[in-house]
Design a protein around this motif. Structure first.
Motif, mmCIF file in Angstrom:
data_model
loop_
_atom_site.group_PDB
_atom_site.id
_atom_site.type_symbol
_atom_site.label_atom_id
_atom_site.label_comp_id
_atom_site.label_asym_id
_atom_site.label_seq_id
_atom_site.Cartn_x
_atom_site.Cartn_y
_atom_site.Cartn_z
ATOM 1 N N PRO A 116 -18.719 20.549 -16.324
ATOM 2 C CA PRO A 116 -18.529 21.452 -17.953
ATOM 3 C C PRO A 116 -19.539 22.706 -17.993
ATOM 4 O O PRO A 116 -19.237 23.602 -18.656
ATOM 5 C CB PRO A 116 -18.941 20.197 -18.674
ATOM 6 C CG PRO A 116 -18.672 19.065 -18.022
ATOM 7 C CD PRO A 116 -18.874 19.399 -16.728
ATOM 8 N N ILE A 117 -20.666 22.536 -17.482
ATOM 9 C CA ILE A 117 -21.772 23.548 -17.362
ATOM 10 C C ILE A 117 -21.110 24.657 -16.917
ATOM 11 O O ILE A 117 -21.294 25.987 -17.407
ATOM 12 C CB ILE A 117 -23.061 23.189 -16.990
ATOM 13 C CG1 ILE A 117 -23.698 21.786 -17.820
ATOM 14 C CG2 ILE A 117 -24.067 24.422 -17.069
ATOM 15 C CD1 ILE A 117 -24.617 21.214 -17.229
ATOM 16 N N TRP A 118 -20.894 24.551 -15.626
ATOM 17 C CA TRP A 118 -20.238 25.708 -14.774
ATOM 18 C C TRP A 118 -19.033 26.360 -15.848
ATOM 19 O O TRP A 118 -18.958 27.775 -15.880
ATOM 20 C CB TRP A 118 -19.653 25.337 -13.463
ATOM 21 C CG TRP A 118 -20.607 24.551 -12.734
ATOM 22 C CD1 TRP A 118 -21.910 24.685 -12.536
ATOM 23 C CD2 TRP A 118 -20.259 23.642 -11.424
ATOM 24 N NE1 TRP A 118 -22.703 23.942 -11.535
ATOM 25 C CE2 TRP A 118 -21.424 23.238 -10.854
ATOM 26 C CE3 TRP A 118 -19.087 23.203 -11.107
ATOM 27 C CZ2 TRP A 118 -21.529 22.324 -9.850
ATOM 28 C CZ3 TRP A 118 -19.130 22.322 -9.987
ATOM 29 C CH2 TRP A 118 -20.389 21.989 -9.089
ATOM 30 N N LYS A 119 -18.391 25.601 -16.178
ATOM 31 C CA LYS A 119 -17.054 26.100 -16.921
ATOM 32 C C LYS A 119 -17.446 26.765 -18.179
ATOM 33 O O LYS A 119 -16.750 27.856 -18.477
ATOM 34 C CB LYS A 119 -16.228 25.027 -17.305
ATOM 35 C CG LYS A 119 -15.089 25.381 -18.206
ATOM 36 C CD LYS A 119 -13.639 25.948 -17.675
ATOM 37 C CE LYS A 119 -12.738 26.171 -18.591
ATOM 38 N NZ LYS A 119 -12.191 25.062 -19.419
ATOM 39 N N SER A 120 -18.571 26.550 -18.559
ATOM 40 C CA SER A 120 -18.860 27.028 -19.979
ATOM 41 C C SER A 120 -19.265 28.553 -19.805
ATOM 42 O O SER A 120 -19.421 29.381 -20.599
ATOM 43 C CB SER A 120 -20.204 26.376 -20.561
ATOM 44 O OG SER A 120 -21.245 26.551 -19.925
ATOM 45 N N TYR A 121 -19.636 28.810 -18.522
ATOM 46 C CA TYR A 121 -19.974 30.279 -18.159
ATOM 47 C C TYR A 121 -18.591 31.098 -17.706
ATOM 48 O O TYR A 121 -18.778 32.394 -17.546
ATOM 49 C CB TYR A 121 -20.866 30.466 -16.702
ATOM 50 C CG TYR A 121 -22.210 30.132 -17.198
ATOM 51 C CD1 TYR A 121 -23.112 31.138 -17.771
ATOM 52 C CD2 TYR A 121 -23.046 28.906 -17.581
ATOM 53 C CE1 TYR A 121 -24.754 30.928 -18.145
ATOM 54 C CE2 TYR A 121 -24.133 28.290 -17.923
ATOM 55 C CZ TYR A 121 -24.943 29.524 -18.200
ATOM 56 O OH TYR A 121 -26.351 29.221 -18.566
ATOM 57 N N ILE A 173 -11.080 19.238 -17.875
ATOM 58 C CA ILE A 173 -11.883 20.273 -18.623
ATOM 59 C C ILE A 173 -11.149 21.641 -18.241
ATOM 60 O O ILE A 173 -11.536 22.730 -18.559
ATOM 61 C CB ILE A 173 -13.283 20.186 -18.122
ATOM 62 C CG1 ILE A 173 -13.449 20.625 -16.800
ATOM 63 C CG2 ILE A 173 -14.122 19.075 -18.554
ATOM 64 C CD1 ILE A 173 -14.826 20.841 -16.308
ATOM 65 N N LYS A 373 -20.348 35.202 -16.940
ATOM 66 C CA LYS A 373 -20.274 35.199 -18.431
ATOM 67 C C LYS A 373 -20.166 36.558 -19.032
ATOM 68 O O LYS A 373 -19.007 36.305 -19.771
ATOM 69 C CB LYS A 373 -21.541 34.317 -19.002
ATOM 70 C CG LYS A 373 -21.399 33.990 -20.303
ATOM 71 C CD LYS A 373 -22.515 33.429 -20.845
ATOM 72 C CE LYS A 373 -22.299 32.576 -22.379
ATOM 73 N NZ LYS A 373 -21.315 31.543 -22.609
ATOM 74 N N TYR A 378 -16.886 34.846 -21.611
ATOM 75 C CA TYR A 378 -16.982 33.440 -22.099
ATOM 76 C C TYR A 378 -18.300 33.285 -23.005
ATOM 77 O O TYR A 378 -19.378 34.281 -23.073
ATOM 78 C CB TYR A 378 -17.235 32.399 -21.149
ATOM 79 C CG TYR A 378 -15.861 31.714 -20.558
ATOM 80 C CD1 TYR A 378 -15.726 30.218 -20.699
ATOM 81 C CD2 TYR A 378 -14.899 32.518 -20.213
ATOM 82 C CE1 TYR A 378 -14.521 29.606 -20.431
ATOM 83 C CE2 TYR A 378 -13.551 31.935 -19.934
ATOM 84 C CZ TYR A 378 -13.334 30.558 -20.157
ATOM 85 O OH TYR A 378 -11.970 29.850 -19.520
#
Length: 378
Positions: A116-121, A173, A373, A378
């Motif tokens: 989820p951290i990777w996805k947030s970028y 996710i 990002k 994002y």
């Protein structure tokens, strides 16, 4: 008038009705359980040269420095997510600095925790290979044994249990894993060509039976590099691409391609068979050459409009306005980050060197994710 009290045991019609209702309930309950096990949240698809997730273009409406990002699939090489070493003579090479031992379940669990951290970028995809990659980044010999297949191509349940954790989280996710089936240096653990074909069939069937709709397939990493079996080499690897395409479940199939070594342009047979193109930027230090690679791929005789992805490139310079990442974007190609722990570097470096620190906590990792990002919005 008195109504006679009739029990079920005295009335076979009522008994049959009761039994029928009970069986219907069991059937419906089983159907609900089965549906809950296979219903998926994330669907990847392709429209001409663009990727869609759940029927929406990726990075919809995003423009960066005048370049459209819509429809691209930014990714990172995270091939060691289910890594293990079945060679007792080499497994000690991968011990964690804190526990002084290797732990394959810890590796997968920490991978999943960071997704989820990777996805947030803005990272929508990652490559994970069922036979991993070199845990040193690059290497000649490969004495370790990291393969989810028996010598005859049957699946090893412990590997696929770990893979299921990752694919389930990706589906939850909204990420799109690129699942590689083979890695050179590990394919020799398969006895013969029949075993290779069996491994492909079994792995693809497993993915389809689990109901995953968010998975892309990379038959093998760099088909033109040191594979023992001819069917995994450039002249014939399209046969395995066609095999993957032939496998269907409920009218759907998996999108598939394969990759070549750094700087290599795909051959016509692979371009003809594939749903998307996978390029590697290793050894390509001039960003202008990245643009030329994309142009040359589009000029292959059998090319038709399809997405072009770099899913391996170990060039960085993310603080510079011109680097391999930005060059790929300028040519409307997706780009994939490849990083490993270099000589005398600490545990936090790289995503391919085992044991892996899956966090974003080195300068190179931070540089990539910050630029990612910015580009993806994002």
């Amino acid at each position: 008038m008195e109504i006679e009290n009739i029990t079920l045991t005295q009335n076979p019609v009522l008994m049959k009705f009761k039994l029928f209702g009970f069986l219907c309930c069991i059937y419906l309950f089983s159907a609900v359980i089965a549906f809950s096990q296979t219903a998926r949240k994330t669907v990847v698809s392709i429209s001409t040269d663009k990727f869609l997730i759940n029927e929406k273009l990726t990075y919809a409406g995003q423009i960066w420095n005048g370049h459209t990002i819509e429809g691209l699939l930014m990714n990172s090489r995270m091939v060691q997510g289910i890594f293990d070493d079945l060679n007792p003579e080499t497994v000690s090479n991968w011990k964690y600095p804190d526990t002084k031992k290797w732990d394959s379940d810890r590796n997968t669990d920490e991978f999943v925790a960071n997704m989820p951290i990777w996805k947030s970028y803005g990272l929508l995809s990652f490559t994970i290979n069922l036979q991993g990659g070199s845990p040193f980044g690059y290497s000649q010999g490969q004495p370790w044994i990291n393969s989810p297949y028996t010598s005859e191509g049957e699946l090893k349940p412990e590997y696929f249990k770990r893979l299921e954790k990752i694919l389930d989280k990706a589906d939850e996710i909204g990420m799109v894993p690129i699942v590689g089936l083979f890695y050179f240096g590990q394919d020799d653990h398969l006895a013969n060509e029949k075993a290779v074909v069996n491994a492909v069939s079994n792995a693809v069937d497993w993915i389809l039976e689990k109901g995953y709709t968010n998975v892309l397939i990379e038959v093998n990493n760099e088909c033109n590099v040191r594979y023992d079996h001819e069917i995994l080499q450039p002249e014939r690897v399209h046969e395995l691409i066609e095999l993957v395409k032939s496998k269907q479940k409920d009218g759907r199939r998996l999108l598939v391609s394969t990759s070549y070594g750094g700087g290599t342009i795909p051959k016509e047979n692979v371009v003809q068979a594939s749903d998307f193109m996978l390029l590697h930027g290793n050894g390509v230090s001039d960003p202008d050459e990245i643009v030329k690679m994309v142009e040359k791929t589009r000029n292959v005789a059998s090319y038709k409009p399809m997405p072009i992805l770099f899913n391996e490139d170990d060039h960085f310079n993310f603080d510079q306005p011109k680097n391999n990442f930005t060059a790929a974007v300028s040519a409307y190609a997706s780009w994939g980050y490849f990083d490993y722990r270099m000589k005398d570097e600490g545990f936090e470096e790289g995503y391919q060197s085992v044991p892996v620190d899956w966090g974003i906590n080195s300068e190179r990792k931070k540089g990539f994710f910050e630029l990612l990002k910015e580009i993806t919005g994002y």
